[in-house]
Design a protein around this motif. Sequence first.
Motif, PDB file in Angstrom:
ATOM      1  N   LEU A  21     -45.417  29.902  -9.302  1.00 50.71           N
ATOM      2  CA  LEU A  21     -45.195  31.338  -9.142  1.00 50.71           C
ATOM      3  C   LEU A  21     -44.704  31.688  -7.744  1.00 50.71           C
ATOM      4  CD1 LEU A  21     -48.310  32.627 -11.094  1.00 50.71           C
ATOM      5  CD2 LEU A  21     -45.918  32.665 -11.859  1.00 50.71           C
ATOM      6  N   ASP A  22     -45.263  31.049  -6.714  1.00 53.80           N
ATOM      7  CA  ASP A  22     -44.865  31.325  -5.331  1.00 53.80           C
ATOM      8  C   ASP A  22     -43.443  30.873  -5.028  1.00 53.80           C
ATOM      9  OD1 ASP A  22     -47.353  32.426  -4.880  1.00 53.80           O
ATOM     10  OD2 ASP A  22     -48.132  30.705  -3.743  1.00 53.80           O
ATOM     11  N   SER A  23     -42.943  29.892  -5.769  1.00 54.34           N
ATOM     12  CA  SER A  23     -41.618  29.330  -5.480  1.00 54.34           C
ATOM     13  C   SER A  23     -40.479  30.276  -5.844  1.00 54.34           C
ATOM     14  CB  SER A  23     -41.415  28.015  -6.241  1.00 54.34           C
ATOM     15  OG  SER A  23     -41.185  28.265  -7.622  1.00 54.34           O
ATOM     16  N   GLY A  24     -40.699  31.126  -6.838  1.00 53.18           N
ATOM     17  CA  GLY A  24     -39.624  31.993  -7.310  1.00 53.18           C
ATOM     18  C   GLY A  24     -38.608  31.264  -8.185  1.00 53.18           C
ATOM     19  N   VAL A  25     -38.848  29.997  -8.497  1.00 53.85           N
ATOM     20  CA  VAL A  25     -37.958  29.199  -9.334  1.00 53.85           C
ATOM     21  C   VAL A  25     -38.613  29.063 -10.707  1.00 53.85           C
ATOM     22  CG1 VAL A  25     -36.855  26.942  -9.644  1.00 53.85           C
ATOM     23  CG2 VAL A  25     -37.064  27.932  -7.355  1.00 53.85           C
ATOM     24  N   ALA A  26     -37.957  29.593 -11.746  1.00 51.08           N
ATOM     25  CA  ALA A  26     -38.539  29.573 -13.090  1.00 51.08           C
ATOM     26  C   ALA A  26     -37.954  28.469 -13.972  1.00 51.08           C
ATOM     27  CB  ALA A  26     -38.338  30.921 -13.774  1.00 51.08           C
ATOM     28  N   LEU A  27     -36.846  27.867 -13.536  1.00 48.54           N
ATOM     29  CA  LEU A  27     -36.180  26.845 -14.331  1.00 48.54           C
ATOM     30  C   LEU A  27     -36.938  25.527 -14.211  1.00 48.54           C
ATOM     31  CD1 LEU A  27     -33.591  26.753 -16.073  1.00 48.54           C
ATOM     32  CD2 LEU A  27     -32.430  25.784 -14.093  1.00 48.54           C
ATOM     33  N   VAL A  28     -37.254  24.914 -15.359  1.00 47.95           N
ATOM     34  CA  VAL A  28     -38.017  23.663 -15.390  1.00 47.95           C
ATOM     35  C   VAL A  28     -37.242  22.643 -16.222  1.00 47.95           C
ATOM     36  CG1 VAL A  28     -40.196  22.583 -16.085  1.00 47.95           C
ATOM     37  CG2 VAL A  28     -40.194  24.913 -15.182  1.00 47.95           C
ATOM     38  N   GLU A  29     -37.166  21.415 -15.700  1.00 44.37           N
ATOM     39  CA  GLU A  29     -36.444  20.332 -16.374  1.00 44.37           C
ATOM     40  C   GLU A  29     -37.419  19.466 -17.167  1.00 44.37           C
ATOM     41  OE1 GLU A  29     -33.279  18.052 -14.213  1.00 44.37           O
ATOM     42  OE2 GLU A  29     -34.764  16.449 -14.442  1.00 44.37           O
ATOM     43  N   CYS A  30     -37.100  19.199 -18.417  1.00 47.00           N
ATOM     44  CA  CYS A  30     -37.906  18.300 -19.246  1.00 47.00           C
ATOM     45  C   CYS A  30     -37.797  16.888 -18.661  1.00 47.00           C
ATOM     46  CB  CYS A  30     -37.407  18.313 -20.689  1.00 47.00           C
ATOM     47  SG  CYS A  30     -38.212  17.076 -21.744  1.00 47.00           S
ATOM     48  N   PRO A  31     -38.914  16.245 -18.342  1.00 48.61           N
ATOM     49  CA  PRO A  31     -38.848  14.899 -17.774  1.00 48.61           C
ATOM     50  C   PRO A  31     -38.393  13.837 -18.769  1.00 48.61           C
ATOM     51  CG  PRO A  31     -41.124  15.583 -18.049  1.00 48.61           C
ATOM     52  CD  PRO A  31     -40.267  16.753 -18.424  1.00 48.61           C
ATOM     53  N   ASN A  32     -38.388  14.168 -20.055  1.00 47.91           N
ATOM     54  CA  ASN A  32     -37.992  13.191 -21.074  1.00 47.91           C
ATOM     55  C   ASN A  32     -36.488  13.189 -21.338  1.00 47.91           C
ATOM     56  OD1 ASN A  32     -40.698  12.424 -21.507  1.00 47.91           O
ATOM     57  ND2 ASN A  32     -40.979  14.208 -22.795  1.00 47.91           N
ATOM     58  N   CYS A  33     -35.843  14.376 -21.270  1.00 50.67           N
ATOM     59  CA  CYS A  33     -34.422  14.430 -21.648  1.00 50.67           C
ATOM     60  C   CYS A  33     -33.564  15.241 -20.684  1.00 50.67           C
ATOM     61  CB  CYS A  33     -34.273  14.988 -23.064  1.00 50.67           C
ATOM     62  SG  CYS A  33     -34.651  16.746 -23.195  1.00 50.67           S
TER      63      CYS A  33
END
Length: 80
Positions: A21-33
């Motif tokens: 939440l503190d980062s302001g970055v909402a995009l998350v990468e799936c570690p599998n693909c």
Amino acid sequence: MHSIETQLQARLQAFDLKRFLDSGVALVECPNCARTRSLEPRSGVLRFPSHGKRKTHTPNTEQRWAIEQTIWEVVGGERT
């Protein structure tokens, strides 16, 4: 695919929600693909929606959360 989704959810549970939440970055990468999604907490938990494997091989360059070694870190893009 169920076991892969279970592994992903277990990794997301290890995610420090305050850091996210503190980062302001909402995009998350799936570690599998390497598929990316914008996430927001629901009831204090991050959930990556069920998805098919990413079909393109274009590298992700946007600023996003990804697992580096064994720790979630913000990677890519220009950091300020």
